[in-house]
Design a protein around this motif. Sequence first.
Motif, PDB file in Angstrom:
ATOM      1  N   LEU A  50       0.868  -1.169   0.000  1.00 36.54           N
ATOM      2  CA  LEU A  50       0.000   0.000   0.000  1.00 36.54           C
ATOM      3  C   LEU A  50       0.910   1.227   0.000  1.00 36.54           C
ATOM      4  N   PHE A  51       0.690   2.132  -0.947  1.00 35.41           N
ATOM      5  CA  PHE A  51       1.438   3.394  -0.852  1.00 35.41           C
ATOM      6  C   PHE A  51       0.423   4.512  -0.652  1.00 35.41           C
ATOM      7  N   SER A  52       0.838   5.546   0.036  1.00 36.28           N
ATOM      8  CA  SER A  52      -0.014   6.728   0.110  1.00 36.28           C
ATOM      9  C   SER A  52       0.885   7.951   0.110  1.00 36.28           C
ATOM     10  N   ALA A  53       0.421   8.987  -0.553  1.00 36.68           N
ATOM     11  CA  ALA A  53       1.213  10.207  -0.667  1.00 36.68           C
ATOM     12  C   ALA A  53       0.297  11.376  -0.379  1.00 36.68           C
ATOM     13  N   ASP A  54       0.746  12.292   0.445  1.00 33.14           N
ATOM     14  CA  ASP A  54      -0.104  13.436   0.755  1.00 33.14           C
ATOM     15  C   ASP A  54       0.710  14.707   1.007  1.00 33.14           C
ATOM     16  N   ILE A  55       0.044  15.833   0.881  1.00 32.52           N
ATOM     17  CA  ILE A  55       0.626  17.150   1.199  1.00 32.52           C
ATOM     18  C   ILE A  55      -0.425  17.963   1.940  1.00 32.52           C
ATOM     19  N   ASN A  56       0.031  18.875   2.790  1.00 30.01           N
ATOM     20  CA  ASN A  56      -0.914  19.758   3.471  1.00 30.01           C
ATOM     21  C   ASN A  56      -0.767  21.183   2.929  1.00 30.01           C
ATOM     22  N   TYR A  57      -1.055  21.314   1.664  1.00 31.09           N
ATOM     23  CA  TYR A  57      -0.950  22.603   0.962  1.00 31.09           C
ATOM     24  C   TYR A  57      -2.346  22.939   0.445  1.00 31.09           C
ATOM     25  N   PRO A  58      -2.747  24.229   0.431  1.00 29.86           N
ATOM     26  CA  PRO A  58      -4.112  24.556  -0.003  1.00 29.86           C
ATOM     27  C   PRO A  58      -4.393  24.060  -1.423  1.00 29.86           C
ATOM     28  N   GLN A  59      -5.526  23.390  -1.566  1.00 29.44           N
ATOM     29  CA  GLN A  59      -5.888  22.849  -2.879  1.00 29.44           C
ATOM     30  C   GLN A  59      -6.576  23.924  -3.725  1.00 29.44           C
ATOM     31  N   LEU A  60      -6.598  23.704  -5.025  1.00 27.34           N
ATOM     32  CA  LEU A  60      -7.302  24.616  -5.930  1.00 27.34           C
ATOM     33  C   LEU A  60      -8.800  24.299  -5.909  1.00 27.34           C
ATOM     34  N   THR A  61      -9.587  25.215  -6.494  1.00 27.20           N
ATOM     35  CA  THR A  61     -11.030  24.988  -6.577  1.00 27.20           C
ATOM     36  C   THR A  61     -11.360  24.366  -7.921  1.00 27.20           C
ATOM     37  N   ALA A  62     -11.671  23.087  -7.897  1.00 33.39           N
ATOM     38  CA  ALA A  62     -11.894  22.386  -9.165  1.00 33.39           C
ATOM     39  C   ALA A  62     -13.186  22.854  -9.826  1.00 33.39           C
ATOM     40  N   LEU A  63     -13.147  22.979 -11.149  1.00 30.47           N
ATOM     41  CA  LEU A  63     -14.389  23.161 -11.901  1.00 30.47           C
ATOM     42  C   LEU A  63     -14.903  21.753 -12.197  1.00 30.47           C
ATOM     43  N   GLU A  64     -16.058  21.435 -11.677  1.00 30.51           N
ATOM     44  CA  GLU A  64     -16.604  20.101 -11.925  1.00 30.51           C
ATOM     45  C   GLU A  64     -16.895  19.979 -13.422  1.00 30.51           C
ATOM     46  N   HIS A  65     -17.044  18.720 -13.855  1.00 30.20           N
ATOM     47  CA  HIS A  65     -17.460  18.455 -15.238  1.00 30.20           C
ATOM     48  C   HIS A  65     -18.452  19.468 -15.772  1.00 30.20           C
ATOM     49  N   THR A  66     -19.533  19.607 -14.969  1.00 32.73           N
ATOM     50  CA  THR A  66     -20.661  20.395 -15.441  1.00 32.73           C
ATOM     51  C   THR A  66     -20.307  21.865 -15.566  1.00 32.73           C
ATOM     52  N   SER A  67     -19.282  22.326 -14.825  1.00 32.30           N
ATOM     53  CA  SER A  67     -18.967  23.744 -14.965  1.00 32.30           C
ATOM     54  C   SER A  67     -17.772  23.994 -15.870  1.00 32.30           C
ATOM     55  N   VAL A  68     -17.246  22.956 -16.500  1.00 32.81           N
ATOM     56  CA  VAL A  68     -16.184  23.160 -17.488  1.00 32.81           C
ATOM     57  C   VAL A  68     -16.798  23.472 -18.851  1.00 32.81           C
ATOM     58  N   PHE A  69     -17.924  22.815 -19.137  1.00 33.47           N
ATOM     59  CA  PHE A  69     -18.545  22.983 -20.453  1.00 33.47           C
ATOM     60  C   PHE A  69     -19.739  23.924 -20.385  1.00 33.47           C
ATOM     61  N   ASN A  70     -20.027  24.575 -21.515  1.00 36.59           N
ATOM     62  CA  ASN A  70     -21.241  25.382 -21.559  1.00 36.59           C
ATOM     63  C   ASN A  70     -22.446  24.447 -21.693  1.00 36.59           C
ATOM     64  N   GLU A  71     -23.617  25.035 -21.510  1.00 35.81           N
ATOM     65  CA  GLU A  71     -24.814  24.213 -21.432  1.00 35.81           C
ATOM     66  C   GLU A  71     -24.997  23.344 -22.684  1.00 35.81           C
ATOM     67  N   ALA A  72     -24.781  23.951 -23.838  1.00 29.93           N
ATOM     68  CA  ALA A  72     -25.021  23.234 -25.084  1.00 29.93           C
ATOM     69  C   ALA A  72     -24.072  22.049 -25.249  1.00 29.93           C
ATOM     70  N   SER A  73     -22.956  22.082 -24.557  1.00 27.31           N
ATOM     71  CA  SER A  73     -21.938  21.041 -24.769  1.00 27.31           C
ATOM     72  C   SER A  73     -21.808  20.108 -23.590  1.00 27.31           C
ATOM     73  N   ARG A  74     -22.710  20.259 -22.629  1.00 30.03           N
ATOM     74  CA  ARG A  74     -22.570  19.484 -21.403  1.00 30.03           C
ATOM     75  C   ARG A  74     -22.617  17.982 -21.680  1.00 30.03           C
ATOM     76  N   ASN A  75     -23.295  17.597 -22.730  1.00 29.95           N
ATOM     77  CA  ASN A  75     -23.364  16.158 -22.985  1.00 29.95           C
ATOM     78  C   ASN A  75     -22.046  15.583 -23.506  1.00 29.95           C
ATOM     79  N   LEU A  76     -21.034  16.425 -23.668  1.00 28.14           N
ATOM     80  CA  LEU A  76     -19.701  15.889 -23.970  1.00 28.14           C
ATOM     81  C   LEU A  76     -19.215  14.993 -22.840  1.00 28.14           C
ATOM     82  N   THR A  77     -19.695  15.256 -21.633  1.00 23.42           N
ATOM     83  CA  THR A  77     -19.279  14.400 -20.515  1.00 23.42           C
ATOM     84  C   THR A  77     -19.796  12.981 -20.708  1.00 23.42           C
ATOM     85  N   VAL A  78     -20.870  12.855 -21.510  1.00 20.20           N
ATOM     86  CA  VAL A  78     -21.395  11.523 -21.819  1.00 20.20           C
ATOM     87  C   VAL A  78     -20.762  10.992 -23.101  1.00 20.20           C
ATOM     88  N   GLU A  79     -20.615  11.903 -24.081  1.00 20.00           N
ATOM     89  CA  GLU A  79     -20.093  11.475 -25.381  1.00 20.00           C
ATOM     90  C   GLU A  79     -18.598  11.151 -25.333  1.00 20.00           C
TER      91      GLU A  79
END
Length: 733
Positions: A229-258
């Motif tokens: 078992l390996f584990s690696a970690d850091i205690n540094y502030p993480q970035l704010t991820a843009l979830e799938h749904t907020s990376v694409f515009n509405e018309a292209s959201r189904n790219l997450t499926v395609e």
Amino acid sequence: WRTPHRLLHSLILTFSQHLQAENAPKCTNRPSTLSLSDAPYNNYFYSDCNVAAQAVVTTPQADSDLSIISPRLIVAWPAGNSGACIFFKPQNGANGTLSIELVNSTIGTPLGPVYSAGTKSNNNPSVGVQGVIRFNASAALAVPILGSIRTIRDFVEGPSILYPEIQDAIKYSSDGNGGVSLQRLWLDNVTTTNIRFQPFHNASLGSNNVGGRIELSDQTVSFDAGEYLFSADINYPQLTALEHTSVFNEASRNLTVESPGQATALSFLSYSEKLLAGAWRFLTYFGRDSMISALLLEPVLSDGKGSAMEAVIGAVLERVNRTDGTVCHEETIGDYATWSNAQENITSNAMGCDYKMIDSDYFLPILMERYFLRNPMGQNRTASFFNTSAGTINAANANLTWGSLALTNAERIMRLARPFAEKPTTENLIHLREGQVVGQWRDSTYGIGGGRIPYDVNTALVPAALRAIAALARSGMYPKHRQWATLADQYAKAWEDSTLDLFSVRIPKSQAQDLVKNYANTSFPGPDQASSIDSDVHFHALALQGNDNLSKVEVMNTDDSFRHFLLNTTHDTQLTSFLNQSANNIMRRFPAGLMTDAGMVVANPAFGDDPVYARNWTTGAYHGTVIWSWQLAMMAKGLEMQLGRCEVTSNFSVSSKTDKPLRPVPLPVPAFCTEDSVYGNVKKAYNALWDSIEANSDQLSGEVWSWVYRGGKFEVTPLGVLPAPPGIGGQTG
Ligand SMILES: *[C@@H]1O[C@H](CO)[C@@H](O)[C@H](O)[C@H]1NC(C)=O
Ligand SMILES: *[C@@H]1O[C@H](CO)[C@@H](O)[C@H](O)[C@H]1NC(C)=O
Ligand SMILES: *[C@@H]1O[C@H](CO)[C@@H](O)[C@H](O)[C@H]1NC(C)=O
Ligand SMILES: *[C@@H]1O[C@H](CO)[C@@H](O)[C@H](O)[C@H]1NC(C)=O
Ligand SMILES: *[C@@H]1O[C@H](CO)[C@@H](O)[C@H](O)[C@H]1NC(C)=O
Ligand SMILES: *[C@@H]1O[C@H](CO)[C@@H](O)[C@H](O)[C@H]1NC(C)=O
Ligand SMILES: *[C@@H]1O[C@H](CO)[C@@H](O)[C@H](O)[C@H]1NC(C)=O
Ligand SMILES: *[C@@H]1O[C@H](CO)[C@@H](O)[C@H](O)[C@H]1NC(C)=O
Ligand SMILES: *[C@@H]1O[C@H](CO)[C@@H](O)[C@H](O)[C@H]1NC(C)=O
Ligand SMILES: *[C@@H]1O[C@H](CO)[C@@H](O)[C@H](O)[C@H]1NC(C)=O
Ligand SMILES: *[C@@H]1O[C@H](CO)[C@@H](O)[C@H](O)[C@H]1NC(C)=O
Ligand SMILES: *[C@@H]1O[C@H](CO)[C@@H](O)[C@H](O)[C@H]1NC(C)=O
């Protein structure tokens, strides 16, 4: 119950592993994971609302060059541009006899999260990933590097540099459970990187199995063959991820499926603070890369407040040099920032910026024009976006707004563009910065052959930026400079029409045929394709004033794509001939042109009448006879736009006030549209390029790949496994 002690031990182990993640704040979305294999490299991505990390496992293959490829585990975090890298070696046996892999387990497939709450001395939780790694033979830890990805890169890609102040801070310890930890406190005295290995209990092997054995003696760590078992970690502030749904515009959201794989890859690189380039080797802000990506992806990227489009433009503005308007190429953050500051005798964790690139400045107004003038959502966002205070991430820009930084950038471009617009001489073209050998996307040491005056910047980026500035000025973006509304267009016209000729290379048909025959004799094991050269060969030099006294760096290349993609030029004779030569060069097979079974190469040195060309632009050079995915995309999109000009009888002008409706105005159809041979040629090239892109779709998530010529075909191979040309820094995956 035969071995209660051992069973208990392993239960505790398992329990403590799970406890770690159970402490974590709950995420509303499922973790996003992705595996990408590109032997000898296997990449695994994991992200949820607490952590984003990538693991890369390298394991030698039968045909690997063992002087470049050895067993290696890297865990990389976008946060702080951080990484932990461990090289392994076989304990007994020659290089190549140890193979390592991550395996699916109860921990994850193969990665699971690691989380433990912050402490008094560091509020940030420790976050990372864990999984099971398998050694097929007994192994020893060869080199550990904990801290910044840049430190790892300096070792992996440079002349194996290790910094004592970083290496000596690694603490080795046994954890009492048969495990071994490596830990390093960063130079900021606050952040810690941990990597741990523990024997892995495989339940399906029965309760007796507690995994392999690890031994620590002094700073030597050795492992039996087996699973850990390996584990690696850091205690540094993480970035704010843009979830799938907020990376694409509405018309292209189904790219997450395609295209779930590509969507996940893009979301792994997308954060509200910035978009990242190049996992794992870069994994942080790059001005050019993120702006080119945004230009190409604009039709599908999210827009509006907190969107991917605004993350890109905001990240660039935040990092503009407030004094002279230069766009930041690469940022230095995290442990490497503290280390770099210390090299200057400064005790500070403040981020730094590299301003040596000359091309990035021009992408900014181009992207601003696309988003704030052409995108209805962007139009609405103009005022509040440009009023945003700078300085949150880059303290050097405190007290400024993004709007004022955008203005400083445009002032720079107008200042630099003026001399050539007034007097179109080579002297007045844009040069690389004094003392720098790189300045645009082909930024390896001999990427443009030492040329001082690059082709893409001068013939495409400058005029396109000027067109954008003119349009932005008409929209009221620069109230201090209303005259730019016409002046920038005048400059643009001069840069559009008077630069191409200065780079033009014409080679008479028979001489061109001799050159490819000679190239095939000396440097390429396949057919010379001379018979496909049915006219004079015409292309544009990569740069002017190169090394080895080359007044033009006569390497055929794909940088025509910038003009196709970014400019609708109106000088018809020039445009017709330009499109036609571009189409010919795309369609002809290498070495007569750019096309191979593995895709369109970005450079073809066969027409350079000097042995240095074949020597320096090879299949092992980062900007050699290799294939870059975004260049394929930009060329395809660029040709599509030029062909599109033939379809359109009226176009929409950009309104001068955002609240006015867009008014259709007729645009003249370019002359090439009615020249059947040229129009047909461009269309054929466009189709041939798309066929080749589709045939290589497996590669498209990669930045760059290369090929070997075998059995009459160009076979795809990762660039990192080919040796770089002598004396030339290559790229190692
Ligand atoms: C084995 O590989 C390591 C790391 O690449 C290298 O330093 C070492 O010299 C190699 N040993 C042999 C015997 O080739
Ligand atoms: C481990 O894998 C390497 C590389 O495939 C191979 O050469 C070696 O024989 C294997 N060792 C064992 C003990 O199976
Ligand atoms: C556990 O052992 C079984 C049987 O050898 C093996 O098939 C499986 O891959 C192992 N699981 C893990 C996670 O290593
Ligand atoms: C691990 O699990 C993933 C996800 O279920 C699967 O796609 C992958 O093939 C598995 N890998 C192996 C080596 O079994
Ligand atoms: C970290 O601590 C050391 C030793 O006290 C000190 O010299 C150094 O300046 C500190 N670094 C930072 C970035 O505060
Ligand atoms: C995704 O959306 C596009 C455009 O709206 C549509 O053409 C396509 O069929 C959709 N695909 C799926 C899988 O829903
Ligand atoms: C910003 O530009 C000024 C003027 O060219 C220069 O002196 C300064 O060094 C630049 N800042 C950085 C951090 O490079
Ligand atoms: C940093 O300080 C050392 C020791 O005082 C000195 O030798 C060195 O030149 C300084 N470096 C810089 C970049 O100022
Ligand atoms: C832009 O703002 C106006 C007024 O606030 C609103 O009516 C319109 O819907 C907005 N347009 C978009 C694309 O958001
Ligand atoms: C910003 O303004 C404050 C207050 O006037 C001043 O102390 C600080 O030095 C300024 N920061 C920069 C980077 O100019
Ligand atoms: C080619 O590479 C060599 C180093 O091997 C370098 O000295 C030379 O300047 C390069 N020439 C060009 C045109 O890139
Ligand atoms: C060029 O014209 C095409 C087709 O009309 C259009 O789609 C594209 O946006 C234009 N490009 C620029 C840079 O204006």
